[in-house]
Write an enzyme that holds these catalytic residues in place. Structure first.
Site, PDB file in Angstrom:
ATOM      1  CE  LYS A 155      48.895   5.558  -0.187  1.00 16.51           C
ATOM      2  NZ  LYS A 155      49.769   5.204  -1.318  1.00 16.51           N
ATOM      3  CG  ASP A 211      52.892   0.528  -3.772  1.00 13.47           C
ATOM      4  OD1 ASP A 211      51.872   1.129  -4.170  1.00 13.47           O
ATOM      5  OD2 ASP A 211      53.075  -0.681  -3.986  1.00 13.47           O
ATOM      6  CG  PHE A 236      42.614   5.578   3.432  1.00 17.50           C
ATOM      7  CD1 PHE A 236      43.459   6.098   4.401  1.00 17.50           C
ATOM      8  CD2 PHE A 236      43.179   4.816   2.406  1.00 17.50           C
ATOM      9  CE1 PHE A 236      44.823   5.864   4.363  1.00 17.50           C
ATOM     10  CE2 PHE A 236      44.551   4.584   2.354  1.00 17.50           C
ATOM     11  CZ  PHE A 236      45.374   5.106   3.340  1.00 17.50           C
ATOM     12  CG  HIS A 291      50.738   0.351   7.176  1.00 17.76           C
ATOM     13  ND1 HIS A 291      49.788   0.888   8.014  1.00 17.76           N
ATOM     14  CD2 HIS A 291      50.244   0.491   5.919  1.00 17.76           C
ATOM     15  CE1 HIS A 291      48.765   1.301   7.296  1.00 17.76           C
ATOM     16  NE2 HIS A 291      49.009   1.084   6.026  1.00 17.76           N
TER      17      HIS A 291
HETATM   18  P1  ITT Z   1      48.839   6.577  -4.668  1.00 16.67           P
HETATM   19  O1  ITT Z   1      49.346   5.402  -5.466  1.00 16.67           O
HETATM   20  O2  ITT Z   1      48.514   7.763  -5.505  1.00 16.67           O
HETATM   21  O3  ITT Z   1      49.726   6.925  -3.494  1.00 16.67           O
HETATM   22  P2  ITT Z   1      46.740   4.739  -3.869  1.00 16.67           P
HETATM   23  O4  ITT Z   1      45.513   4.855  -2.986  1.00 16.67           O
HETATM   24  O5  ITT Z   1      46.552   4.130  -5.222  1.00 16.67           O
HETATM   25  O6  ITT Z   1      47.427   6.194  -3.986  1.00 16.67           O
HETATM   26  P3  ITT Z   1      48.510   2.540  -3.227  1.00 16.67           P
HETATM   27  O7  ITT Z   1      48.810   2.258  -4.651  1.00 16.67           O
HETATM   28  O8  ITT Z   1      49.638   2.540  -2.251  1.00 16.67           O
HETATM   29  O9  ITT Z   1      47.827   3.975  -3.048  1.00 16.67           O
HETATM   30  O10 ITT Z   1      47.370   1.531  -2.759  1.00 16.67           O
HETATM   31  C1  ITT Z   1      47.129   1.432  -1.464  1.00 16.67           C
HETATM   32  C2  ITT Z   1      45.777   0.767  -1.227  1.00 16.67           C
HETATM   33  O11 ITT Z   1      45.955  -0.124  -0.114  1.00 16.67           O
HETATM   34  C3  ITT Z   1      44.773   1.814  -0.781  1.00 16.67           C
HETATM   35  O12 ITT Z   1      43.983   2.281  -1.855  1.00 16.67           O
HETATM   36  C4  ITT Z   1      43.975   1.054   0.263  1.00 16.67           C
HETATM   37  O13 ITT Z   1      42.969   0.286  -0.375  1.00 16.67           O
HETATM   38  C5  ITT Z   1      44.983   0.103   0.877  1.00 16.67           C
HETATM   39  N1  ITT Z   1      45.658   0.740   2.043  1.00 16.67           N
HETATM   40  C6  ITT Z   1      46.939   1.198   2.112  1.00 16.67           C
HETATM   41  N2  ITT Z   1      47.189   1.777   3.291  1.00 16.67           N
HETATM   42  C7  ITT Z   1      46.044   1.686   3.980  1.00 16.67           C
HETATM   43  C8  ITT Z   1      45.654   2.119   5.262  1.00 16.67           C
HETATM   44  O14 ITT Z   1      46.480   2.803   6.048  1.00 16.67           O
HETATM   45  N3  ITT Z   1      44.412   1.856   5.667  1.00 16.67           N
HETATM   46  C9  ITT Z   1      43.566   1.182   4.875  1.00 16.67           C
HETATM   47  N4  ITT Z   1      43.821   0.771   3.642  1.00 16.67           N
HETATM   48  C10 ITT Z   1      45.069   1.007   3.192  1.00 16.67           C
END
Ligand code: ITT
Length: 196
Positions: free
Chosen positions: A12, A69, A150, A177
């Site tokens: 991210k 999020d 990812f 998004h």
């Molecule tokens: P932080 O909370 O520390 O930011 P995280 O990976 O846990 O990191 P989220 O709670 O927002 O982030 O969970 C997002 C999940 O949704 C992420 O782990 C992916 O599995 C999926 N996801 C979100 N955006 C994505 C993207 O652009 N491409 C693919 N999968 C995505």
């Protein structure tokens, strides 16, 4: 202007830095050696979790902080995994495990419509916050394609480009998004910070 990016997800950080490249927002993150506590994501919506992450870390760092999020909402699965996207197949699940569960749950399901959602929140140490939502539509495919990105990217197919997000990182960063939510935040930031 320096803004702290509250995430433990280095992919991210990479995406958000690229999307903000050339803007007046300079990102600081855990990549700069700043350690942050884990924020418990116990909200029922992307808005709640995003706001909680931004405000807790803004207080902790005493800096203007942005947090995202995000997740995948699949129409035939009642918009799951949604806010549980990161831990769809259990706490500390890998992307491969989550993708496997997704494909299994869609076995024999014709409707493959899905969307990615991001809510990006700018939080101030004084407790004020501003949230921006971005969404992008696609379809879930069974066989993964591509090596970039990812999470669910190798299974998220966009018909217009005939590619998954994992096959088109540059285009992803224009239409995703996350890009939409960040562009809305960028538009509002000067006004929010009273420097416009
Ligand atoms: P932080 O909370 O520390 O930011 P995280 O990976 O846990 O990191 P989220 O709670 O927002 O982030 O969970 C997002 C999940 O949704 C992420 O782990 C992916 O599995 C999926 N996801 C979100 N955006 C994505 C993207 O652009 N491409 C693919 N999968 C995505």
């Amino acid at each position: 202007m320096k803004v702290f990016l509250a995430t433990g997800n280095k992919k991210k950080i990479d995406e958000i830095s690229k999307i903000l490249d050339g803007s007046n927002i300079e990102i600081l993150s855990i990549n700069d050696g700043i350690e942050i506590p884990e924020v418990i994501e116990d909200g029922n919506t992307f808005e709640e979790n995003s706001k909680k992450k931004a405000l807790e870390i803004a207080k902790f760092t005493n800096m203007i902080t942005i947090a995202d999020d995000s997740g995948l909402c699949v129409e035939a699965l009642n918009n799951e995994p949604g806010v549980y996207s990161a831990r769809y197949s259990g706490e500390n699940a890998t992307d491969a495990e989550n993708n496997k569960k997704l494909v299994e749950n869609l076995k024999n399901v014709k409707n493959r419509k899905a969307k990615f959602v991001t809510v990006m929140t700018l939080g101030k140490p004084n407790g004020e916050s501003y949230s921006f939502r971005g969404e992008v539509q696609g379809e879930i495919i069974d066989i993964s394609r591509g090596k970039d990105g990812f999470g669910y990217d190798p299974h998220f197919y966009v018909e217009e480009y005939d590619k998954t997000f994992a096959e088109m990182p540059e285009i992803k960063n224009k239409i995703s998004h996350r890009a939409k939510a960040l562009n809305a935040l960028k538009k509002g930031i000067n006004e929010i910070l009273n420097i416009g």
